[in-house]
Design an enzyme around this catalytic site. Structure first.
Site, PDB file in Angstrom:
ATOM      1  CD  GLU A   3      -3.456  28.235  -6.332  1.00 19.38           C
ATOM      2  OE1 GLU A   3      -3.088  27.771  -5.231  1.00 19.38           O
ATOM      3  OE2 GLU A   3      -4.645  28.446  -6.613  1.00 19.38           O
ATOM      4  NE  ARG A  46      -8.803  33.783  -7.872  1.00 14.57           N
ATOM      5  CZ  ARG A  46      -8.780  33.477  -6.575  1.00 14.57           C
ATOM      6  NH1 ARG A  46      -9.021  34.410  -5.682  1.00 14.57           N
ATOM      7  NH2 ARG A  46      -8.532  32.267  -6.162  1.00 14.57           N
ATOM      8  CE  LYS A  81      -5.751  25.550  -3.796  1.00 11.37           C
ATOM      9  NZ  LYS A  81      -6.159  26.939  -3.997  1.00 11.37           N
TER      10      LYS A  81
HETATM   11  C1  3PG Z   1      -8.325  32.255  -2.807  1.00 11.96           C
HETATM   12  O1  3PG Z   1      -9.310  31.697  -3.213  1.00 11.96           O
HETATM   13  O2  3PG Z   1      -8.060  33.433  -3.098  1.00 11.96           O
HETATM   14  C2  3PG Z   1      -7.355  31.471  -2.025  1.00 11.96           C
HETATM   15  O3  3PG Z   1      -8.001  30.417  -1.422  1.00 11.96           O
HETATM   16  C3  3PG Z   1      -6.645  32.308  -1.034  1.00 11.96           C
HETATM   17  O4  3PG Z   1      -7.486  32.641  -0.029  1.00 11.96           O
HETATM   18  P1  3PG Z   1      -7.002  33.725   1.014  1.00 11.96           P
HETATM   19  O5  3PG Z   1      -7.079  35.056   0.325  1.00 11.96           O
HETATM   20  O6  3PG Z   1      -7.992  33.602   2.147  1.00 11.96           O
HETATM   21  O7  3PG Z   1      -5.606  33.378   1.427  1.00 11.96           O
END
Ligand code: 3PG
Length: 209
Positions: free
Chosen positions: A40, A44, A128
């Site tokens: 994934e 961002r 999710k």
């Molecule tokens: C995120 O938003 O970066 C993902 O949900 C991953 O979260 P994490 O860094 O807690 O694994």
């Protein structure tokens, strides 16, 4: 590719925020070497879309999708750049409709019963749980299994090598998402072997519990 197929590829789905699009291909190869065939790549960062395209063009054995897709425009862009599925931190009617229009699998984030209802009533049975540890963790997933028996989840947000087994042991959890197997310092340093190692460590402990 259906949402179910995406969530059945690997028990751990790496959540990736790349600073440089050129890191995407060696990262994808490192994940594959570690036994992880899904990634994934979040939108961002500015590199996200080009990163998706580079993997999608060059590495058909890797299932690559877009994450942090928050509106219809980003959904369409992700499809244009070769995303095979869409992850979103939340759920909205706009996103549901644009994923339908683009005929692409959408795995939306849900955190409440009302959001699960919106997903389920829209025919989206693979979601999710986000942010997983804040939204009630394993207790929330157990509670959802009663009224929402058809729903399957990928808890993401706060998942660690320590707590992932508790999530994966639940019948309504197919996989977990996490960023710990794709640490930014390693990627920045070009240490892709570290990613392969972290994947093997994570996958190696699953089934031992
Ligand atoms: C995120 O938003 O970066 C993902 O949900 C991953 O979260 P994490 O860094 O807690 O694994």
């Amino acid at each position: 590719m259906t949402a179910q197929e995406v969530m059945e590829i690997s028990p751990v789905v790496p959540v990736i925020a790349l600073e440089r699009a050129e890191d995407a291909l060696p990262l994808a190869e490192a994940l594959l070497a570690g036994g992880v065939g899904v990634m994934e790549i979040t939108l961002r960062t500015d590199a996200g879309l080009d990163a998706i395209k580079s993997v999608s063009d060059a590495l058909p054995e890797m299932a690559v999708g877009a994450g942090t897709v928050v509106n219809g425009y980003e959904c369409r862009k992700a499809v244009d750049y070769g995303a095979q599925f869409i992850f979103s931190p939340g759920i909205s009617q706009e996103l549901i409709e644009s994923a339908e229009d683009e005929t692409i699998a959408l795995i939306p984030g849900v955190a409440t019963a009302s959001e699960v209802m919106l997903a389920q009533n829209s025919g989206l049975h693979y979601c999710k749980l986000f942010p997983a540890t804040v939204a009630g963790g394993t207790a929330a997933l157990k509670a959802f299994s009663g009224p929402f028996a058809s729903m399957r989840f990928c808890p993401t947000g706060g998942v660690t090598p320590e707590n992932m087994h508790a999530f994966l042991s639940l019948p309504n959890v197919l996989c977990v998402g996490g960023s710990w197997i794709v640490p930014k310092p390693a990627i920045r340093a070009g240490d892709f072997a570290a990613v392969t190692r972290l994947c093997r460590e994570a996958l190696g402990t699953i089934g031992d519990q």
